[in-house]
Design a protein around this motif. Structure first.
Motif, PDB file in Angstrom:
ATOM      1  N   LYS A 116     -57.539   6.225 -45.853  1.00  0.00           N
ATOM      2  CA  LYS A 116     -57.624   6.528 -44.425  1.00  0.00           C
ATOM      3  C   LYS A 116     -57.528   8.044 -44.191  1.00  0.00           C
ATOM      4  O   LYS A 116     -58.262   8.608 -43.361  1.00  0.00           O
ATOM      5  CB  LYS A 116     -56.498   5.801 -43.695  1.00  0.00           C
ATOM      6  CG  LYS A 116     -56.533   5.903 -42.189  1.00  0.00           C
ATOM      7  CD  LYS A 116     -55.409   5.083 -41.571  1.00  0.00           C
ATOM      8  CE  LYS A 116     -54.045   5.654 -41.909  1.00  0.00           C
ATOM      9  NZ  LYS A 116     -52.938   5.003 -41.174  1.00  0.00           N
TER      10      LYS A 116
ATOM     11  N   LEU B 124     -60.871   9.616 -45.534  1.00  0.00           N
ATOM     12  CA  LEU B 124     -61.993   9.269 -44.662  1.00  0.00           C
ATOM     13  C   LEU B 124     -61.885   9.982 -43.318  1.00  0.00           C
ATOM     14  O   LEU B 124     -62.905  10.373 -42.732  1.00  0.00           O
ATOM     15  CB  LEU B 124     -62.041   7.755 -44.450  1.00  0.00           C
ATOM     16  CG  LEU B 124     -62.625   6.924 -45.601  1.00  0.00           C
ATOM     17  CD1 LEU B 124     -62.402   5.439 -45.358  1.00  0.00           C
ATOM     18  CD2 LEU B 124     -64.121   7.211 -45.779  1.00  0.00           C
ATOM     19  N   SER B 125     -60.656  10.166 -42.845  1.00  0.00           N
ATOM     20  CA  SER B 125     -60.465  10.876 -41.573  1.00  0.00           C
ATOM     21  C   SER B 125     -60.915  12.323 -41.686  1.00  0.00           C
ATOM     22  O   SER B 125     -61.422  12.909 -40.723  1.00  0.00           O
ATOM     23  CB  SER B 125     -58.996  10.804 -41.141  1.00  0.00           C
ATOM     24  OG  SER B 125     -58.636   9.483 -40.809  1.00  0.00           O
TER      25      SER B 125
ATOM     26  N   ILE C 149     -61.985   9.623 -51.982  1.00  0.00           N
ATOM     27  CA  ILE C 149     -62.166   8.363 -51.252  1.00  0.00           C
ATOM     28  C   ILE C 149     -62.447   7.226 -52.237  1.00  0.00           C
ATOM     29  O   ILE C 149     -61.884   6.123 -52.134  1.00  0.00           O
ATOM     30  CB  ILE C 149     -63.313   8.490 -50.235  1.00  0.00           C
ATOM     31  CG1 ILE C 149     -62.960   9.527 -49.163  1.00  0.00           C
ATOM     32  CG2 ILE C 149     -63.623   7.143 -49.593  1.00  0.00           C
ATOM     33  CD1 ILE C 149     -64.115   9.912 -48.263  1.00  0.00           C
TER      34      ILE C 149
ATOM     35  N   PRO D 293     -58.441   6.675 -36.956  1.00  0.00           N
ATOM     36  CA  PRO D 293     -57.901   6.324 -38.283  1.00  0.00           C
ATOM     37  C   PRO D 293     -57.622   4.834 -38.449  1.00  0.00           C
ATOM     38  O   PRO D 293     -57.789   4.289 -39.539  1.00  0.00           O
ATOM     39  CB  PRO D 293     -56.605   7.148 -38.352  1.00  0.00           C
ATOM     40  CG  PRO D 293     -56.833   8.304 -37.440  1.00  0.00           C
ATOM     41  CD  PRO D 293     -57.672   7.763 -36.330  1.00  0.00           C
ATOM     42  N   TRP D 294     -57.203   4.153 -37.375  1.00  0.00           N
ATOM     43  CA  TRP D 294     -56.862   2.735 -37.522  1.00  0.00           C
ATOM     44  C   TRP D 294     -58.096   1.897 -37.844  1.00  0.00           C
ATOM     45  O   TRP D 294     -58.004   0.897 -38.577  1.00  0.00           O
ATOM     46  CB  TRP D 294     -56.157   2.217 -36.270  1.00  0.00           C
ATOM     47  CG  TRP D 294     -56.983   2.186 -35.019  1.00  0.00           C
ATOM     48  CD1 TRP D 294     -57.100   3.177 -34.095  1.00  0.00           C
ATOM     49  CD2 TRP D 294     -57.810   1.105 -34.555  1.00  0.00           C
ATOM     50  NE1 TRP D 294     -57.951   2.799 -33.078  1.00  0.00           N
ATOM     51  CE2 TRP D 294     -58.394   1.523 -33.330  1.00  0.00           C
ATOM     52  CE3 TRP D 294     -58.107  -0.165 -35.031  1.00  0.00           C
ATOM     53  CZ2 TRP D 294     -59.260   0.719 -32.595  1.00  0.00           C
ATOM     54  CZ3 TRP D 294     -58.976  -0.983 -34.302  1.00  0.00           C
ATOM     55  CH2 TRP D 294     -59.530  -0.534 -33.103  1.00  0.00           C
ATOM     56  N   ILE D 295     -59.248   2.312 -37.345  1.00  0.00           N
ATOM     57  CA  ILE D 295     -60.494   1.604 -37.667  1.00  0.00           C
ATOM     58  C   ILE D 295     -60.837   1.792 -39.142  1.00  0.00           C
ATOM     59  O   ILE D 295     -61.244   0.847 -39.837  1.00  0.00           O
ATOM     60  CB  ILE D 295     -61.647   2.105 -36.778  1.00  0.00           C
ATOM     61  CG1 ILE D 295     -61.414   1.678 -35.322  1.00  0.00           C
ATOM     62  CG2 ILE D 295     -62.991   1.578 -37.278  1.00  0.00           C
ATOM     63  CD1 ILE D 295     -62.497   2.137 -34.360  1.00  0.00           C
ATOM     64  N   LEU D 296     -60.639   3.015 -39.652  1.00  0.00           N
ATOM     65  CA  LEU D 296     -60.906   3.293 -41.064  1.00  0.00           C
ATOM     66  C   LEU D 296     -59.975   2.488 -41.966  1.00  0.00           C
ATOM     67  O   LEU D 296     -60.383   1.986 -43.021  1.00  0.00           O
ATOM     68  CB  LEU D 296     -60.751   4.793 -41.336  1.00  0.00           C
ATOM     69  CG  LEU D 296     -61.730   5.707 -40.582  1.00  0.00           C
ATOM     70  CD1 LEU D 296     -61.368   7.166 -40.808  1.00  0.00           C
ATOM     71  CD2 LEU D 296     -63.166   5.432 -41.024  1.00  0.00           C
TER      72      LEU D 296
ATOM     73  N   LEU E  61     -61.123  -1.102 -42.045  1.00  0.00           N
ATOM     74  CA  LEU E  61     -62.358  -1.181 -42.823  1.00  0.00           C
ATOM     75  C   LEU E  61     -62.061  -1.191 -44.322  1.00  0.00           C
ATOM     76  O   LEU E  61     -62.613  -2.007 -45.075  1.00  0.00           O
ATOM     77  CB  LEU E  61     -63.266   0.001 -42.471  1.00  0.00           C
ATOM     78  CG  LEU E  61     -64.613   0.063 -43.202  1.00  0.00           C
ATOM     79  CD1 LEU E  61     -65.485  -1.128 -42.808  1.00  0.00           C
ATOM     80  CD2 LEU E  61     -65.325   1.376 -42.872  1.00  0.00           C
ATOM     81  N   LEU E  62     -61.159  -0.312 -44.773  1.00  0.00           N
ATOM     82  CA  LEU E  62     -60.798  -0.260 -46.200  1.00  0.00           C
ATOM     83  C   LEU E  62     -60.135  -1.554 -46.652  1.00  0.00           C
ATOM     84  O   LEU E  62     -60.450  -2.084 -47.721  1.00  0.00           O
ATOM     85  CB  LEU E  62     -59.860   0.927 -46.456  1.00  0.00           C
ATOM     86  CG  LEU E  62     -60.524   2.292 -46.596  1.00  0.00           C
ATOM     87  CD1 LEU E  62     -59.468   3.392 -46.576  1.00  0.00           C
ATOM     88  CD2 LEU E  62     -61.323   2.359 -47.894  1.00  0.00           C
TER      89      LEU E  62
ATOM     90  N   PHE F 171     -64.725  11.920 -41.638  1.00  0.00           N
ATOM     91  CA  PHE F 171     -65.249  11.397 -40.370  1.00  0.00           C
ATOM     92  C   PHE F 171     -64.180  11.520 -39.277  1.00  0.00           C
ATOM     93  O   PHE F 171     -63.601  10.520 -38.844  1.00  0.00           O
ATOM     94  CB  PHE F 171     -65.663   9.931 -40.531  1.00  0.00           C
ATOM     95  CG  PHE F 171     -66.628   9.694 -41.657  1.00  0.00           C
ATOM     96  CD1 PHE F 171     -67.973  10.002 -41.512  1.00  0.00           C
ATOM     97  CD2 PHE F 171     -66.179   9.178 -42.865  1.00  0.00           C
ATOM     98  CE1 PHE F 171     -68.869   9.786 -42.554  1.00  0.00           C
ATOM     99  CE2 PHE F 171     -67.062   8.958 -43.914  1.00  0.00           C
ATOM    100  CZ  PHE F 171     -68.413   9.275 -43.755  1.00  0.00           C
TER     101      PHE F 171
ATOM    102  N   VAL G 156     -63.950   9.233 -36.023  1.00  0.00           N
ATOM    103  CA  VAL G 156     -63.612   7.804 -36.073  1.00  0.00           C
ATOM    104  C   VAL G 156     -62.092   7.647 -36.030  1.00  0.00           C
ATOM    105  O   VAL G 156     -61.384   8.298 -36.805  1.00  0.00           O
ATOM    106  CB  VAL G 156     -64.173   7.140 -37.348  1.00  0.00           C
ATOM    107  CG1 VAL G 156     -63.844   5.639 -37.360  1.00  0.00           C
ATOM    108  CG2 VAL G 156     -65.677   7.362 -37.443  1.00  0.00           C
TER     109      VAL G 156
END
Length: 452
Positions: A117, A120-121, A293, A129-132, A135-136, A124, A127
Motif C-alpha cells: 500500500k 503503490l501510494s 511493489i 490508500p485503503w482502496i490499494l 486490491l492487494l 499512484f 488513489v
C-alpha cells in the motif's frame, strides 16, 4: 483400524510441487529486495560492515535451517514448528508454539499489504490508500484460491523480476564504483573488514538482519504438496536460506562500496530510493519502485499460502475448530476457507501500523525457531538416544548453536514486541486451559503416517 488417506473419500492436498517451485515460494516469502529495507539502519549500526553482519546472520540461520530439515524428515506434514513440538516434546506445548507461530504466519500477509500500500501510494498518489490495500488483499487471496501450482508459477515471475532489479542495482553500483575510483583499487575488503570493526555491533546488526531470513522455515508448510517431501523440503529449506544469504551478502557488498556513508541522504534509515535515483536516474527509480511493489506482492502471496496451511494443520487436529479450518476444497485440494480467512485478516493493514505488525511477527518467528531447535534435541538426542560422536554434533551441538543465536535475538526484541507477544501467549494459554479442561485431556494428535 487406521485408514490411509488414499483409501478414504476425503479430499487430500495434491503433491505437485517440485524442488525449484518450493525454492521460488520460499524466496518469494524471503523477498530478495528486503536487503534494502534494513540496509540504512544496519550500516549505521555496524559502521559500514553490512556484508559481514549478513555472513554472521546467515551462519546462525543455517543452523536453525538444519534443525527444520531434520524434523521434516521425521514428520513430513504441513504444521511446521507446531507439529514438531507436539510430537517431540509435548502436545500442550505444541499447541502454544502453533498459537504463537500464527503471529508470524498470519501477520506477514498484513505487513505485505501494508508495504504494498505504501509503495503503490507513491506510484499512484491519486488513489486512496485503503482502496490499494483492499486490491492487494484481493489479488493475493484470488491467486491462492486458484491452487498451489498457480501460486507457485505466478510467484516465479515475481521473484524473477526482483532478481532482475537486484542485478541491475549491482551492475549500476559497479559502474558507479569504477567511475569514482580515480585510478585506485575500486574493489576492496573494506565492507567486510576494517580497523574500526566491532564484534558487538556486528552481532547487533546481525540480529536485525536475521529477520531478513524469515521465510525459509515457511517452506515446511508445503510438505504435503511437495513431490518426495523427505528430500524436497529439507533441501528447499537449506537452499532458500543459502541463496537468500548469497543475494543479501553480494548486494550489500557492492552497495556499501558505492555508498560508503549514508549520512548525506535525506532519510539515512531508508536510503535505497535515493540510491536508485543516483545510480540510474528516473528510469531506474521507477523500476526499483516497481520491484518494491512486486516484492510485497510476492511475499504476500507466499506468506498467505503458508498461513492457510498452518491453520489447516491445526484445524485438521481440531486444535482450532475443524469445521472452519480443517477442511480442504473437494476439487482444488487446498484449504480454501483458510485462504479467504487469511485474506480477511490481511485487511487489518487498513487499521494497523507497520511497527505493531512487525512486533507480532518477530515474536512468533523466534518462538518457532526456539521450538524447532529444542525439538531436534528432544526427539533425536533424548528420546531416540542418538548419541554417537557424529550424532552428538548433529542432534545436540548444532541445534544448541542455533538456539544460542536465537536467544541473542530474543534479547534484542524491543519491549513493544515482547508485550504484544506475551499478551497473545497468555490468550493462547487461556484457550488451551478451556479446550483441554485444565490439562485433563490432550489435544487430538494426527497419525502422521496418514499424511506422508
Amino acid at each position: 483400524m487406521q485408514k490411509s488417506l488414499e483409501h478414504t473419500h476425503m479430499p487430500a492436498m495434491k503433491r505437485s510441487l517440485k524442488l525449484w517451485q518450493v525454492i521460488v515460494l520460499g524466496l518469494g516469502y524471503l523477498t530478495p529486495l528486503t536487503v534494502f529495507d534494513t540496509y540504512g539502519i544496519v550500516t549505521q549500526e555496524t559502521g559500514g560492515h553490512v556484508p559481514t553482519a549478513y555472513i554472521l546472520a546467515l551462519t546462525a540461520m543455517l543452523f536453525t535451517a538444519s534443525s527444520y530439515g531434520k524434523m521434516v524428515r521425521e514428520f513430513p506434514v504441513a504444521g511446521s514448528a507446531y507439529s514438531y513440538t507436539r510430537q517431540s516434546i509435548n502436545p500442550h506445548l505444541g499447541f502454544l508454539v502453533g498459537w504463537v507461530s500464527l503471529l508470524d504466519y498470519v501477520f506477514l500477509p498484513v505487513i505485505n499489504v501494508l508495504l504494498g500500500k505504501i509503495y503503490l501510494s507513491a506510484a499512484f498518489p491519486m488513489v486512496p490508500p485503503w482502496i490499494l490495500g483492499i486490491l492487494l488483499a484481493a489479488i493475493t487471496t484470488l491467486i491462492n484460491f486458484r491452487g498451489i501450482q498457480s501460486t507457485a508459477n505466478f510467484n516465479t515471475l515475481l521473484v524473477l523480476f526482483q532478481v532482475i532489479v537486484v542485478t541491475i542495482f549491482v551492475c549500476l553500483s559497479i559502474s558507479h564504483i569504477t567511475a569514482a575510483s580515480s585510478g585506485g583499487a575500486p574493489f576492496t575488503v573494506r565492507p567486510f573488514y576494517g580497523e574500526e570493526i566491532s564484534f558487538p555491533t556486528l552481532l547487533t546488526g546481525a540480529a536485525i538482519l536475521c529477520f531478513s531470513f524469515l521465510g525459509f522455515d515457511a517452506v515446511t508448510t508445503y510438505t504435503e504438496e511437495a513431490v518426495d517431501p523427505m528430500k524436497t523440503i529439507p533441501r528447499g529449506i537449506f537452499l532458500v536460506a543459502l541463496i537468500g544469504g548469497v543475494i543479501f551478502i553480494t548486494t550489500s557488498y557492492f552497495t556499501q562500496l558505492a555508498f560508503p556513508t549514508i549520512d548525506l541522504f535525506h532519510n539515512p534509515e531508508s536510503p535505497s530510493p535515493e540510491m536508485s535515483l543516483i545510480l540510474g536516474q528516473d528510469l531506474f527509480y521507477a523500476i526499483f519502485l516497481a520491484g518494491s511493489i512486486t516484492a510485497a506482492l510476492a511475499s504476500g502471496i507466499a506468506s498467505h499460502t503458508s498461513a492457510s496451511r498452518l491453520l489447516y494443520a491445526m484445524g485438521r487436529e481440531n486444535v482450532l475448530p475443524k469445521k472452519l479450518f480443517g477442511r480442504l476444497h473437494p476439487t482444488r485440494g487446498i484449504p480454501a476457507r483458510n485462504v479467504f480467512f487469511v485474506g480477511a485478516v490481511s485487511l487489518a493493514a487498513l487499521f494497523l501500523d507497520l511497527e505493531t505488525a512487525l512486533a507480532f511477527i518477530n515474536f512468533g518467528a523466534l518462538t518457532a525457531f526456539t521450538a524447532v531447535n529444542a525439538s531436534v534435541i528432544a526427539h533425536y538426542y533424548i528420546r531416540k538416544k542418538r548419541r554417537s560422536l557424529a550424532d552428538t554434533f548433529h542432534y545436540l551441538i548444532s541445534p544448541l548453536i542455533g538456539s544460542s543465536f536465537v536467544v541473542f535475538l530474543w534479547f534484542n526484541l524491543d519491549s513493544h514486541a515482547l508485550t504484544l507477544g506475551l499478551i497473545w501467549t497468555l490468550a493462547g494459554i487461556g484457550y488451551l486451559l478451556v479446550s483441554t479442561n485444565f490439562f485433563r485431556k490432550k489435544p487430538p494428535v494426527i497419525e502422521f503416517e496418514e499424511a506422508i
